[in-house]
Motif scaffolding. Structure first.
Motif, short mmCIF file in Angstrom:
data_model
loop_
_atom_site.label_atom_id
_atom_site.label_comp_id
_atom_site.label_asym_id
_atom_site.label_seq_id
_atom_site.Cartn_x
_atom_site.Cartn_y
_atom_site.Cartn_z
N THR A 178 0.84 -1.20 0.00
CA THR A 178 0.00 0.00 0.00
C THR A 178 0.87 1.26 0.00
O THR A 178 1.72 1.43 0.88
N VAL A 179 0.66 2.09 -0.99
CA VAL A 179 1.41 3.35 -1.12
C VAL A 179 0.49 4.50 -0.74
O VAL A 179 -0.62 4.60 -1.26
N ALA A 180 0.93 5.35 0.17
CA ALA A 180 0.17 6.56 0.51
C ALA A 180 0.94 7.77 -0.01
O ALA A 180 2.13 7.94 0.29
N ALA A 181 0.27 8.60 -0.80
CA ALA A 181 0.93 9.77 -1.38
C ALA A 181 1.35 10.74 -0.28
O ALA A 181 0.62 10.94 0.70
N ALA A 182 2.52 11.32 -0.43
CA ALA A 182 3.09 12.15 0.63
C ALA A 182 4.20 13.01 0.05
O ALA A 182 4.83 12.63 -0.94
N THR A 183 4.41 14.19 0.65
CA THR A 183 5.36 15.14 0.05
C THR A 183 6.58 15.48 0.90
O THR A 183 7.61 15.84 0.37
N ASP A 184 6.45 15.46 2.22
CA ASP A 184 7.45 16.02 3.14
C ASP A 184 7.44 17.55 3.07
O ASP A 184 8.46 18.22 3.23
N ALA A 185 6.26 18.10 2.81
CA ALA A 185 6.11 19.56 2.69
C ALA A 185 6.58 20.26 3.96
O ALA A 185 6.44 19.75 5.07
N GLY A 186 7.12 21.44 3.75
CA GLY A 186 7.72 22.21 4.83
C GLY A 186 9.22 22.26 4.66
O GLY A 186 9.88 23.23 5.03
N ASN A 187 9.78 21.20 4.06
CA ASN A 187 11.20 21.22 3.75
C ASN A 187 11.48 22.26 2.67
O ASN A 187 10.60 22.61 1.87
N THR A 188 12.72 22.71 2.62
CA THR A 188 13.14 23.74 1.67
C THR A 188 12.75 23.36 0.24
O THR A 188 13.21 22.34 -0.27
N GLY A 189 11.88 24.15 -0.36
CA GLY A 189 11.49 23.93 -1.75
C GLY A 189 10.24 23.07 -1.91
O GLY A 189 9.73 22.96 -3.01
N THR A 190 9.79 22.47 -0.84
CA THR A 190 8.57 21.64 -0.90
C THR A 190 7.45 22.42 -0.21
O THR A 190 7.28 22.35 1.01
N LEU A 191 6.73 23.19 -1.02
CA LEU A 191 5.74 24.13 -0.49
C LEU A 191 4.56 23.39 0.12
O LEU A 191 4.08 22.40 -0.43
N HIS A 192 4.08 23.91 1.24
CA HIS A 192 2.84 23.37 1.82
C HIS A 192 1.71 23.53 0.80
O HIS A 192 1.60 24.55 0.12
N GLY A 193 0.88 22.51 0.70
CA GLY A 193 -0.29 22.57 -0.18
C GLY A 193 0.04 22.17 -1.60
O GLY A 193 -0.19 21.02 -2.01
N ALA A 194 0.63 23.09 -2.34
CA ALA A 194 0.84 22.91 -3.78
C ALA A 194 1.65 21.67 -4.11
O ALA A 194 1.45 21.04 -5.16
N SER A 195 2.60 21.29 -3.23
CA SER A 195 3.54 20.20 -3.56
C SER A 195 2.85 18.87 -3.82
O SER A 195 3.40 18.01 -4.52
N MET A 196 1.67 18.67 -3.25
CA MET A 196 0.96 17.42 -3.47
C MET A 196 0.76 17.15 -4.96
O MET A 196 0.84 16.02 -5.43
N HIS A 197 0.55 18.22 -5.72
CA HIS A 197 0.27 18.05 -7.15
C HIS A 197 1.55 17.72 -7.93
O HIS A 197 1.50 17.03 -8.93
N ARG A 198 2.69 18.21 -7.44
CA ARG A 198 3.97 17.80 -8.04
C ARG A 198 4.22 16.32 -7.75
O ARG A 198 4.70 15.58 -8.60
N GLU A 199 3.91 15.93 -6.52
CA GLU A 199 4.12 14.52 -6.15
C GLU A 199 3.25 13.60 -7.01
O GLU A 199 3.71 12.57 -7.49
N LEU A 200 2.00 13.98 -7.21
CA LEU A 200 1.11 13.16 -8.04
C LEU A 200 1.67 13.02 -9.45
O LEU A 200 1.66 11.93 -10.03
N ALA A 201 2.19 14.11 -10.01
CA ALA A 201 2.77 14.06 -11.35
C ALA A 201 3.99 13.13 -11.37
O ALA A 201 4.20 12.37 -12.32
#
Ligand SMILES: [Zn+2]
Length: 455
Positions: free
Chosen positions: A360-383
């Motif tokens: 089972t894979v759960a989509a995740a970003t590690d947002a908050g880290n330098t360059g990984t913006l809160h919110g928007a980064s989820m869509h980069r991860e999906l791509a």
């Protein structure tokens, strides 16, 4: 006169049940319900109060008299997205991590304090991005206050939280008053720290399994294993940061429930895949965070209009500063990243192998880290997940149903099914045809309330 007036007032009031449970009908969109079935064209999604009452073809769902009807023909409705790995103590901007880059005029302590004092921009960025739930995988103890307020707050996604990280390595530059990392120095510490954390009711205990000395592996492994055993003894699940294949293997062997990152040093092997499948481990790829650090360090980081609109105001602009840095200001980790090899092909190949092995894979970003913006980064991860070889539908299931499994909230979240909380997103384009259409957000509901509407 008084009885007559009272009678009139009573007569004017709508029936009690109707007043208590307003019904909203979203009519005409294609519904992707996240259960694995095909999308439902021309669907009716019926929301009663905070929950879904019905989801089905228009002809099969009766819209009750008095319901508010919203025509969404030509649009696409799906469950609210869930980001399985974020850190609210980090800004996502250039000044988020002092161990990456230190700029004297933007001290780390001030960045953390400003988020703590004014978290709203960081919370609302998720709602603008269609992300209605997040898992904060490690930070300062004040995250528990944000979590406890989040459930009914129309300005916040739902938050599950770990609280302080138990680290086999304590990064000195990140510490303020003994947090966010608690020193997991040995087995006794593992047991004691879980004892200390448990009263805060963490949704997941987070362990940072980082081996700093070549001869330190076994000692670190034992400390990690002791903490996992103590957590399980209290009914708490454990997520482990273990990014090398051997630390990941050791973490899973010791009972880790969640791997909070990809394996990023070598291809995963059959034995590892079998182990993860047998243990029912959840795997959170967070590909975007690796990409983002590298792009920042190489001066290649960019933000589009969506990134700016669906992230905390001003954070994307902090990267302008990179161009003005003097070479001697780029030291340590940041300097290493300027010449780091591109791990993207390996991260994507490992994700595909894990996914195809039935883990089972759960989509995740590690947002908050330098360059990984809160919110928007989820869509980069999906791509990036689709780039790895998942279909858009599979990637969306990772970001909805599987996120709910990660949160242990499958009964309430993750799919569009009657009885579940009405957390959903309406898009102007079909994300199954092109996953970048997840960025064309029209409407976001959390618990049946509109929490974002495109202007
Ligand atoms: Zn993290």
């Amino acid at each position: 006169m008084l009885p007559t007036l009272l009678a009139l007032l009573l007569q004017a009031s709508p029936p009690a049940t109707q007043a208590e449970t307003p019904v909203l009908a979203l009519v005409g969109a294609t519904a992707f319900d996240g259960t694995g079935g095909p999308p439902i064209p021309d669907a009716t999604v019926l929301v009663a109060g905070s929950r879904l009452r019905a989801v089905g073809p228009r002809g099969e769902v009766d819209v009750p008299a008095g319901a508010q009807v919203e025509e969404v023909a030509g649009k696409f409705v799906l469950p609210g997205l869930i980001d399985g790995h974020v850190h609210f103590f980090q800004s996502g901007g250039l000044y988020a991590r002092p161990d990456f880059l230190e700029v004297p005029d933007h001290p780390y302590a001030k960045t953390v304090a400003s988020i703590r004092e004014k978290p709203a921009p960081y919370l609302t960025s998720y709602l603008r991005a269609g992300v209605t739930s997040v898992v904060d995988v490690g930070g300062f103890s004040w995250i528990f206050d944000l979590r406890d307020r989040s459930e009914d707050d129309p300005g916040s996604p739902r938050i599950a939280a770990s609280g302080p990280l138990l680290g086999t390595y304590v990064a000195p530059k990140l510490q303020i008053d003994g947090e966010p990392i608690w020193d997991l120095r040995d087995e006794a510490a593992g047991r004691a720290l879980v004892e200390r954390l448990a009263p805060r009711k963490p949704d997941l205990v987070k362990i940072w399994f980082v081996v700093r000395q070549a001869d330190g592996f076994e000692a670190s492994r034992k400390a990690v294993a002791a903490a996992i055993e103590a957590a399980h003894g209290k009914g708490l699940r454990v997520g482990v940061h273990a990014t090398e294949l051997e630390t990941a293997r050791a973490a899973v062997s010791a009972g880790a429930d969640v791997l909070v990152h990809s394996v990023d040093d070598r291809p995963v092997d059959e034995a590892f895949l079998n182990l993860c499948r047998e243990r029912k481990v959840l795997y959170c790829p967070t590909i975007v965070v690796s990409e983002s650090y590298r792009r920042v360090a190489r001066g290649e980081w960019t933000a589009d209009a969506f990134d700016r609109a669906a992230s905390p105001e001003g954070e994307a602009d902090t990267f302008e500063r990179w161009k003005a840095l003097k070479p001697e200001e780029i030291r340590g980790w940041a300097q290493q990243m300027t010449r780091a090899r591109d791990r993207l092909p390996l991260l994507q190949a490992n994700l595909l192998a894990v996914h195809e092995a039935g883990i089972t894979v759960a989509a995740a970003t590690d947002a908050g880290n330098t360059g990984t913006l809160h919110g928007a980064s989820m869509h980069r991860e999906l791509a990036l997940m689709v780039g790895a070889g998942l279909t858009p539908a599979e990637a969306l299931v990772c970001a909805t149903r599987n996120g709910a499994i990660l949160m242990k909230r499958e009964k309430d979240l993750g799919t569009l099914e009657p009885g579940k909380l009405a957390d959903l997103v309406v898009l102007d384009g079909d994300p199954l045809a092109d996953v970048s259409n997840t960025k064309r957000i029209r409407l976001v509901l959390k618990g049946g309330k509109v929490v974002h509407r495109a202007p």
